[in-house]
Design a protein around this motif. Sequence first.
Motif, short mmCIF file in Angstrom:
data_model
loop_
_atom_site.label_atom_id
_atom_site.label_comp_id
_atom_site.label_asym_id
_atom_site.label_seq_id
_atom_site.Cartn_x
_atom_site.Cartn_y
_atom_site.Cartn_z
N PHE A 70 0.48 -1.06 0.14
CA PHE A 70 0.05 0.15 -0.27
C PHE A 70 0.95 1.29 0.31
O PHE A 70 0.94 2.39 -1.28
N ALA A 71 1.33 0.95 0.77
CA ALA A 71 3.22 2.11 0.82
C ALA A 71 3.81 2.57 -0.53
O ALA A 71 3.56 3.58 -1.21
N LEU A 72 3.79 1.12 -0.52
CA LEU A 72 4.33 1.59 -2.13
C LEU A 72 4.20 1.85 -3.51
O LEU A 72 4.65 3.00 -3.70
N GLY A 73 2.55 1.50 -3.47
CA GLY A 73 1.69 1.34 -4.28
C GLY A 73 1.62 3.88 -4.56
O GLY A 73 1.89 4.36 -5.44
N THR A 74 1.29 3.59 -3.17
CA THR A 74 1.18 5.16 -2.97
C THR A 74 1.98 5.85 -4.03
O THR A 74 2.54 6.99 -4.72
N SER A 75 3.21 5.49 -3.33
CA SER A 75 4.05 7.32 -4.27
C SER A 75 4.30 6.54 -5.36
O SER A 75 4.74 7.01 -6.33
N GLU A 76 4.23 5.17 -6.28
CA GLU A 76 4.31 4.87 -7.09
C GLU A 76 3.08 5.90 -8.13
O GLU A 76 3.39 6.21 -9.34
N PHE A 77 2.03 5.62 -7.22
CA PHE A 77 1.04 6.21 -8.69
C PHE A 77 0.48 7.62 -8.03
O PHE A 77 -0.66 8.38 -8.63
N MET A 78 0.93 7.97 -7.13
CA MET A 78 0.15 9.73 -6.34
C MET A 78 0.85 10.88 -7.23
O MET A 78 -0.52 11.49 -7.34
N LEU A 79 1.61 10.43 -8.78
CA LEU A 79 1.60 11.30 -8.80
C LEU A 79 1.16 12.11 -10.03
O LEU A 79 0.76 13.54 -11.07
N SER A 80 -0.26 11.59 -10.67
CA SER A 80 -0.94 11.55 -11.31
C SER A 80 -1.50 12.37 -10.97
O SER A 80 -2.52 13.00 -11.19
N GLY A 81 -1.97 12.68 -9.45
CA GLY A 81 -2.77 13.92 -9.15
C GLY A 81 -1.71 14.96 -8.91
O GLY A 81 -2.65 15.83 -8.68
N LEU A 82 -0.73 14.41 -9.03
CA LEU A 82 -0.16 16.03 -8.30
C LEU A 82 1.06 17.07 -9.62
O LEU A 82 1.70 17.65 -8.74
N LEU A 83 0.95 15.99 -10.72
CA LEU A 83 1.73 16.54 -11.76
C LEU A 83 1.31 18.03 -11.86
O LEU A 83 2.96 18.74 -12.05
N PRO A 84 0.68 18.67 -12.05
CA PRO A 84 0.26 19.67 -12.47
C PRO A 84 1.19 20.79 -10.45
O PRO A 84 1.69 22.05 -10.96
N HIS A 85 0.86 20.16 -10.05
CA HIS A 85 1.49 21.01 -8.75
C HIS A 85 2.86 21.10 -8.02
O HIS A 85 4.19 21.69 -8.83
N ILE A 86 3.56 20.15 -9.15
CA ILE A 86 5.11 19.73 -9.12
C ILE A 86 5.81 20.26 -10.18
O ILE A 86 7.16 20.76 -10.22
N ALA A 87 5.21 20.31 -11.94
CA ALA A 87 4.79 21.60 -12.42
C ALA A 87 5.49 22.63 -12.73
O ALA A 87 6.62 24.03 -12.94
N ASP A 88 4.42 23.02 -11.66
CA ASP A 88 4.22 24.74 -11.40
C ASP A 88 5.66 25.19 -10.61
O ASP A 88 6.27 25.90 -10.73
N ASP A 89 5.77 24.31 -9.17
CA ASP A 89 6.64 24.24 -8.53
C ASP A 89 8.09 24.23 -8.70
O ASP A 89 9.24 25.41 -7.98
#
Length: 417
Positions: free
Chosen positions: A13-32
């Motif tokens: 669960f912890a490993l998978g969250t890290s692997e997949f969570m970027l799908s909801g964070l890409l715009p924020h990471i790109a801006d920052d």
Amino acid sequence: MPLAVYVLGLSVFALGTSEFMLSGLLPHIADDMNVTIPQAGLLVSAFAIGMVVGAPVLAAATQRLPRRATLLALLAVFGLGQVVGALAPSYEVLFASRVVSALACAGFWAVGAAVAIATVPLNARARAMGVMIGGLSIANVLGVPLGALLGEGLGWRSAFWAVGAASAIAFAGVLTLIKPIPLPERHPRLRQELTTYREPQVWLAVVMTALAGGAVFCCFSYLSPLLTDLAGLDEGMVPVVLGLFGIGALAGTTVGGRIADAHLFGVILSGITGSAVLLAALALFGQNAPAAVVLSFLLGFTSFFTAPALNARVFNVTGTAPTLGGATATSSFNMGNTGGPWIGGLVIDAGLGYRGTAWAGAVMALAALAVVAGSLALRRRRGGDGGRPSTVVASSEQAAEVAREHTPKPAPQPAAD
């Protein structure tokens, strides 16, 4: 299912969250980080590349090490990788932290899958893998949406801190709930195991798995901007849709894991066909918000419906390579997780938009179906999976013997670890 399998699933669960969570964070990471969204999407590929390389390397390097101690060490490295990612001052450091975290994740998957497979009978392999993959499904149901919510409210770095905390909990679970696991009486012979890769069915299983995974991740990696820019959904709705994808994934894993042992190719064919149809529908109707939401849920179901069967297929055709079997399965999926986001980024850079990622995914799914058809044709022509008993398990009795050789035996002393 032995308790160890469920503990491994919760750790995933912890490993998978890290692997997949970027799908909801890409715009924020790109801006920052002052990068484009396709460049931010390469962080998904970076993780997957680390998984592809790390799985076989770490499986081979740790074959003579105590299993539980290896799992604990890999979880510790993974957690530290999340901390570095949360503190990353630049895109390059964040990229490097993703690769390191992925290497640890790959090693955990390879070792954990081998332990899970070795502790269950031959006819329960898909169910055991279904439990572990269930950890990924729960990560999609809870972890990915919560990561997106944290990204919205507290910034994307808070999601990395949360995964670091989850990995610490997983570490405690493995430490307290998995007993010391003695090594097999007979050490694996890597040189002998490598001969399994002479078998065409092994490579067909690898390619079908990579294409099936890549088809979904070509679109899923960019699902957040697709939902906001194409479907017109508010950013606050993205975590909800990601949660629906995860619910579909959990349902797909549960159903697929239960029937894959009896109908392996039927699950593979129907699941990949369903994904191809749904990706094409998302490309055609993605601008309609209700349709995009429903299609995201159904895509979660079909993509994870096939996962236990694809895992079991790889293990079946690498039956005489128990050390490298789990690594091969892990690398196969992450070849798709590497290629999918990369192809999706190329499609976006070519000016085809986020709708184009769904079309590209549908094409990859059709290619996967062609490979499955080739594997079935070869199987029928041979009257089985392999022409050489030395490289592919030819019968359930032979597979059971392989499993017995690599099943941990009762330790004479509790200090085996």
